[in-house]
Scaffold this active site. Sequence first.
Site, PDB file in Angstrom:
ATOM      1  N   GLU A  92      39.425  38.906  44.341  1.00 13.95           N
ATOM      2  CA  GLU A  92      39.262  40.239  43.247  1.00 13.95           C
ATOM      3  C   GLU A  92      38.645  39.566  42.007  1.00 13.95           C
ATOM      4  O   GLU A  92      39.684  38.397  41.293  1.00 13.95           O
ATOM      5  CB  GLU A  92      40.515  40.442  43.082  1.00 13.95           C
ATOM      6  CG  GLU A  92      41.301  41.271  41.986  1.00 13.95           C
ATOM      7  CD  GLU A  92      42.487  41.304  42.320  1.00 13.95           C
ATOM      8  OE1 GLU A  92      43.107  43.041  42.168  1.00 13.95           O
ATOM      9  OE2 GLU A  92      43.491  40.365  42.829  1.00 13.95           O
ATOM     10  N   LYS A 192      42.433  49.884  45.082  1.00 15.20           N
ATOM     11  CA  LYS A 192      43.642  49.061  44.942  1.00 15.20           C
ATOM     12  C   LYS A 192      45.311  49.532  44.754  1.00 15.20           C
ATOM     13  O   LYS A 192      44.984  50.723  43.664  1.00 15.20           O
ATOM     14  CB  LYS A 192      44.273  47.782  44.144  1.00 15.20           C
ATOM     15  CG  LYS A 192      44.658  46.925  43.765  1.00 15.20           C
ATOM     16  CD  LYS A 192      44.827  46.025  43.310  1.00 15.20           C
ATOM     17  CE  LYS A 192      45.674  44.957  43.160  1.00 15.20           C
ATOM     18  NZ  LYS A 192      46.285  43.958  42.176  1.00 15.20           N
ATOM     19  N   CYS A 225      45.206  41.824  47.055  1.00 17.64           N
ATOM     20  CA  CYS A 225      46.512  41.336  46.218  1.00 17.64           C
ATOM     21  C   CYS A 225      47.452  41.033  45.973  1.00 17.64           C
ATOM     22  O   CYS A 225      47.653  41.020  47.303  1.00 17.64           O
ATOM     23  CB  CYS A 225      45.858  40.492  44.527  1.00 17.64           C
ATOM     24  SG  CYS A 225      46.436  40.004  43.599  1.00 17.64           S
TER      25      CYS A 225
END
Length: 364
Positions: A92, A192, A225
Amino acid sequence: MSGARSKLALFLCGCYVVALGAHTGEESVADHHEAEYYVAAVYEHPSILSLNPLALISRQEALELMNQNLDIYEQQVMTAAQKDVQIIVFPEDGIHGFNFTRTSIYPFLDFMPSPQVVRWNPCLEPHRFNDTEVLQRLSCMAIRGDMFLVANLGTKEPCHSSDPRCPKDGRYQFNTNVVFSNNGTLVDRYRKHNLYFEAAFDVPLKVDLITFDTPFAGRFGIFTCFDILFFDPAIRVLRDYKVKHVVYPTAWMNQLPLLAAIEIQKAFAVAFGINVLAANVHHPVLGMTGSGIHTPLESFWYHDMENPKSHLIIAQVAKNPVGLIGAENATGETDPSHRSHSVAQTGVEWHDLSSPKPLPPRLK
């Protein structure tokens, strides 16, 4: 004399048939063995960052910075290709960096069409959409390396005033993972959902539950993440889509005692009996390190808070991971070993995660 010759000819013919059969059998066993595993790579990247992420710059200036990181990505892809890697994962924020505002990140964003609506190969169709230079380079890398490629970038999608959630500037901005097949086709994208102090990006209206199928290992799930700590999408995509493998780009800042990158990644693999391919950025000054290829029973990982250099991990991974349930029968051990191996040296590491057995020699 002719009878002796005939017998000799028959004998030699029989030997040839037996040898051919044995050779064919060996090839079948080898092919079967190879079919049970795939070769994966994750790259921990010390990304080249903007000196002033709050500054307003041009698209060309943004591309110049991003191309420096993409040049490094391309080098890693070619290194991985020499080891017959079939899928590679990049971290990321590895291409554009972080700490932007909504306005200052805009020049770094690629236009993102929906792969569910548009079938597109950016490398072979570079002029189909504007502002897709990063997607084009990633697509071409996948072709050159003949591998599936997973990377993270910032993307933009226009919206209309009729959309009550459309931002005032008329566009959505997303923290996006993209997946390319080995022929360069954009397979899918994941936006995300659980942002972590990311003012530059928007949260998608609905959570993306994204999986993609590969010819070498079946179905993969994907998220980013901070997502790993939430039911949506991390747990739901495993539960609803029977995923055995996860690709996981992250820009994880280690926070002891409970939020260390390697522990989170490994725990997720063990808890759900899956393989996790995790790629982190590498900025020790910011506490950002920790990448690995994790199976339920074994891991190879890289975590270094002192060395500023990058690291590429390559491993052979079982396409059907063995979890703790039934591990005794699968391994022949009464107490399955959860082995973890640090790979703190710089450079490239090759490891065999196909089964819990002694490791092959490392390939330098």
